[in-house]
Design an enzyme around this catalytic site. Structure first.
Site, short mmCIF file in Angstrom:
data_model
loop_
_atom_site.label_atom_id
_atom_site.label_comp_id
_atom_site.label_asym_id
_atom_site.label_seq_id
_atom_site.Cartn_x
_atom_site.Cartn_y
_atom_site.Cartn_z
N LYS A 288 0.87 -1.18 0.00
CA LYS A 288 0.00 0.00 0.00
C LYS A 288 0.92 1.25 0.00
O LYS A 288 1.86 1.32 0.78
CB LYS A 288 -0.90 -0.01 1.23
CG LYS A 288 -2.05 0.96 1.15
CD LYS A 288 -3.13 0.66 2.19
CE LYS A 288 -4.30 1.62 2.04
NZ LYS A 288 -5.39 1.31 3.00
N GLU A 377 -19.33 -5.19 10.15
CA GLU A 377 -20.30 -4.45 10.95
C GLU A 377 -21.38 -5.36 11.53
O GLU A 377 -21.80 -5.20 12.67
CB GLU A 377 -20.95 -3.34 10.09
CG GLU A 377 -20.03 -2.16 9.79
CD GLU A 377 -19.07 -2.42 8.65
OE1 GLU A 377 -19.18 -3.47 7.98
OE2 GLU A 377 -18.17 -1.57 8.44
N ARG A 405 -25.12 -1.64 7.33
CA ARG A 405 -24.70 -3.02 7.07
C ARG A 405 -25.12 -3.94 8.22
O ARG A 405 -25.29 -5.14 8.03
CB ARG A 405 -23.18 -3.02 6.85
CG ARG A 405 -22.46 -4.23 6.38
CD ARG A 405 -22.75 -4.75 5.02
NE ARG A 405 -22.44 -3.95 3.85
CZ ARG A 405 -21.27 -3.96 3.21
NH1 ARG A 405 -20.24 -4.62 3.72
NH2 ARG A 405 -21.10 -3.28 2.08
C1 LIG Z 1 -18.83 -1.43 4.90
C2 LIG Z 1 -17.59 -0.58 5.01
N1 LIG Z 1 -16.94 -0.55 6.19
C3 LIG Z 1 -15.83 0.22 6.33
C4 LIG Z 1 -15.35 0.96 5.28
C5 LIG Z 1 -14.16 1.87 5.47
N2 LIG Z 1 -13.01 1.42 4.66
C6 LIG Z 1 -12.72 1.94 3.50
S1 LIG Z 1 -11.35 1.29 2.81
C7 LIG Z 1 -11.13 0.27 4.14
C8 LIG Z 1 -9.98 -0.67 4.19
C9 LIG Z 1 -10.01 -1.58 3.00
O1 LIG Z 1 -8.91 -2.46 3.08
P1 LIG Z 1 -8.55 -3.28 1.79
O2 LIG Z 1 -9.79 -3.85 1.21
O3 LIG Z 1 -7.50 -4.23 2.18
O4 LIG Z 1 -8.02 -2.20 0.76
P2 LIG Z 1 -6.62 -1.41 0.80
O5 LIG Z 1 -6.95 -0.03 1.37
O6 LIG Z 1 -5.69 -2.18 1.66
O7 LIG Z 1 -6.17 -1.33 -0.62
C10 LIG Z 1 -12.12 0.46 5.07
C11 LIG Z 1 -12.22 -0.24 6.38
C12 LIG Z 1 -16.07 0.90 4.07
N3 LIG Z 1 -15.69 1.65 3.01
N4 LIG Z 1 -17.16 0.12 3.97
#
Ligand SMILES: Cc1ncc(C[n+]2csc(CCOP(=O)(O)OP(=O)(O)O)c2C)c(N)n1
Ligand SMILES: CC(=O)[C@@H](O)[C@H](O)COP(=O)(O)O
Ligand SMILES: [Mg+2]
Length: 648
Positions: A288, A377, A405
């Site tokens: 990342k 969630e 959710r």
């Molecule tokens: C239902 C939901 N919960 C929480 C989030 C907040 N959120 C956005 S990106 C993220 C992390 C995603 O991690 P990953 O899928 O590994 O993607 P990366 O940022 O590592 O590329 C979170 C928790 C969201 N967008 N949707």
């Protein structure tokens, strides 16, 4: 004048242009794309680390796949900046997340290349599978359906629901698991540990792939060779890996782990995979923030850094004179620690928003009582319910829109059992640049219909602390919701002593003669400013902070309806079913008559922009409130004149 040589990126207005490049040019294109993202985000803001981590994957996918015919879905979508730039939005990318500009997430209405709107995580596999089943039913057997999902998003229940279905459906589905060991904070859970194990024991996969390649060179004589191929590999699999691959156990052909920054290897692998029928999963390992040292070193901070100097890596801080009020999330984060230090029954839960909710302060101080459950969630809500049955005092912090959710868990596991869980819904209200998917504007409505659920909103930081303090007092026998907005409050000196609030009571903020405003939560500050400015024009308006929308302060409402003929309600939420609706219900039930205006979020989709722009657009900022007061009083004067005239 010497014409500057067009960069490769300048020549690409869509994936058709991209496909004209020689493979050997792809690494240079990736460098240019990465530099373009760094340059633009440093000056215009937005999500950052995730898009840098998917530069090579984006280029390889659009180089190999036949988008937009092949359907490509980006899970969460915060990592899709490269996708947007390569699919015709390079020259508008500087409007990303800006009012009336392009969205920060894929949107179907924005581009044919955005196969599915995202923003909330873990929807991509379900959507891609739906598209794949449609293609199968329509005889489009050459169509590919690709879901790019991160290791964080893969922790969510609905991702597993989709994998369960995908493995039993013979469709052209490719799930690309982008594994960077990060969510926004560090990723959590057993799946993360499994993926690490899978990555470390990559031998099995490399060996299997080489065996696969050798065998496929044999003169294929139809099914016989495929059967032989499959039998040989499954024999190797059981020999090489002491445990079957999780994804293969669900009948998805597993490929990887692959270096997700090797664009040529990705191209070769994707070309190989697109000809293999059935559901498949490609496991890529990425970093990342790849290619920008500060972002690689501090991944959580650079998930969403704000504006920065791309040369020095220095993140810009707003320079404002005088003491600043804190963010509501920090008031929550510090206050829950203060309360937990004096009440050892208190535990905290967050679904993957440790930093965003500031529950990180509690994790730092008392990790054994703080639970980051991943992007889960639904699980967070029922976990909280389970803890509450054992007498624990649970602060379950979930962003308002992400709480959607876990709605059935709220109803079925918490409300129907009247379990005293304390839900702190951060980002309650319009959030700004994240836009429609992230506005927390339905929580007042979707919770007000639930029996026995206490629903409150603080007008400022002190009130937030008092509501948190009140909720955790022993003897609470009902679920308690406290919703508050993204961003700052109004009190630089916010660490006020905790004070118990009588549940279901509002409070008078100022007296007034001409008209009364009833507010809920932070917009009470907009109303207060409006009242003070109107005072200067000789208009005398009363303001009441309702503080609870359930149970609503009936005593206060009787007083208001008995003393005012004109009322305005103000809330940072949809006007359908919120505070305004509650006041109208009270008026009808008690047979009062008054001219009531409901200010809040109108019944339509509100897009992205600065949150101040959106408050103005929805008409409940200070000026919007002032305008409605003046219009109502003007109307009253006309009516009075008419009544007087008729009486002559
Ligand atoms: C239902 C939901 N919960 C929480 C989030 C907040 N959120 C956005 S990106 C993220 C992390 C995603 O991690 P990953 O899928 O590994 O993607 P990366 O940022 O590592 O590329 C979170 C928790 C969201 N967008 N949707
Ligand atoms: C992509 C995503 O869903 C999160 O990064 C979200 O944008 C965080 O919102 P805040 O910036 O309000 O914490
Ligand atoms: Mg990740």
């Amino acid at each position: 004048m010497k014409k500057t040589k067009l960069s490769l990126l300048d020549q690409i207005n869509n994936p058709t242009d991209l496909k004209k490049l020689k493979r050997s040019q792809l690494p240079q294109l990736c460098d240019e794309l990465r530099e373009f993202i760094i340059e633009t985000v440093s000056r215009h803001g937005g999500h950052f680390g995730a898009s840098l981590g998917t530069v090579e994957l984006t280029a390889a996918l659009h180089y190999v796949m036949n988008t937009p015919y092949d359907q490509l879905i980006w899970d969460v979508g915060h990592q899709a900046y490269g996708h947007k730039i390569l699919t015709g939005r390079r020259d508008t990318f500087h409007t990303n997340r800006k009012h009336k500009g392009i969205s920060g997430f894929p949107r179907r209405e924005e581009s044919v290349y955005d196969a599915f709107g995202t923003g909330h995580s873990s929807t991509s596999i379900s959507a891609a599978l739906g598209m794949a089943l449609a293609a199968k039913l329509s005889g489009q057997h050459d169509k590919q359906h690709i879901a790019v999902i991160g290791d964080g998003a893969m922790t969510a229940g609905m991702a597993f629901e989709a994998l369960n279905h995908a493995g039993a459906s013979d469709t052209n589905l490719i799930v690309i698991l982008n594994d960077n060991c990060m969510s926004i904070d560090q990723n959590v859970g057993a799946l993360k540990d499994y993926l690490t194990h899978l990555t470390l024991t990559g031998t099995y996969n490399k060996f299997r792939k080489n065996v696969g390649k050798t065998i496929t060179k044999l003169p294929l004589v139809g099914e016989r060779s495929k059967e032989l191929l499959h039998r040989t590999k499954s024999g190797i699999k059981s020999m090489l890996s002491e445990q079957a691959n999780f994804f293969e156990a669900l009948n998805l052909r597993y490929f990887g782990p692959l270096d997700g920054h090797d664009v040529l290897k990705l191209v070769e692998t994707l070309q190989y995979m697109r000809h293999i029928p059935g559901p498949k999963l490609l496991h890529v390992i990425t970093t990342k923030g790849k290619g920008y040292a500060p972002a690689e070193q501090e991944k959580t901070l650079w998930h969403f850094p704000g504006l920065f100097d791309k040369v020095t890596g220095k993140i810009q801080k707003a320079i404002i004179d005088g003491p600043q009020p804190p963010k509501y999330q920090d008031v929550f984060g510090h206050s829950v620690v203060e309360l937990a230090e004096r009440n050892d029954k208190i535990v905290g839960i967050t679904p993957a928003m440790l930093s965003g909710s500031s529950l990180k302060f509690m994790m730092e101080k008392m990790p054994e009582r703080t639970f980051d459950v991943g992007i889960c969630e639904q699980h967070a809500v029922t976990l909280a319910a389970g803890l509450a049955t054992q007498g624990m005092t649970v602060f379950c912090n979930i962003y308002s829109s992400f709480m959607q959710r876990g709605y059935d868990q709220l109803v079925h596991d918490v409300v129907l059992q009247q379990l005293p869980v304390i839900f702190c819904l951060d980002r309650g209200g319009l959030v700004g640049e994240d836009g429609a998917t992230h506005h927390g504007i339905y929580d007042i409505s979707y919770s007000r219909c639930l029996p026995g659920l206490i629903i409150s909103a603080p007008m400022n930081e002190s009130e937030l602390r008092n509501l948190m303090y009140t909720a955790q007092l022993s003897g609470l026998t009902q679920p308690f919701m406290i919703r508050y907005p993204r961003g700052q409050g109004v009190m630089p000196n916010w660490r006020t002593p905790f004070r118990k609030i009588k549940i279901g009571t509002g409070r008078k903020i100022r007296e007034g003669r001409d008209l009364a405003i009833l507010s809920f939560g932070h917009p009470g500050n907009f109303a207060l400013e409006a009242c003070e400015e109107l005072e200067a024009d000789g208009v005398n308006v009363a303001l009441f902070d309702m503080r609870f929308v359930k149970p609503i302060d009936k005593h206060l409402l009787h007083h208001v309806f008995q003393h005012y003929r004109q009322l305005i309600t103000v809330e940072d939420g949809t006007i359908i079913g919120g505070l305004g609706s509650a006041v109208l219900e009270f008026m009808a039930i008690n047979n009062y008559h008054a001219d009531v205006r409901i200010l809040g979020v109108p019944d339509r989709i509100v897009e992205h922009g600065k949150v101040t722009e959106l408050h103005k657009e929805c008409g409940f900022d200070k000026d919007g409130i002032k305008a409605v007061v003046k219009e109502m009083l003007q109307q009253e004067r006309i009516i009075q004149k008419l009544v007087k005239h008729e009486s002559l």
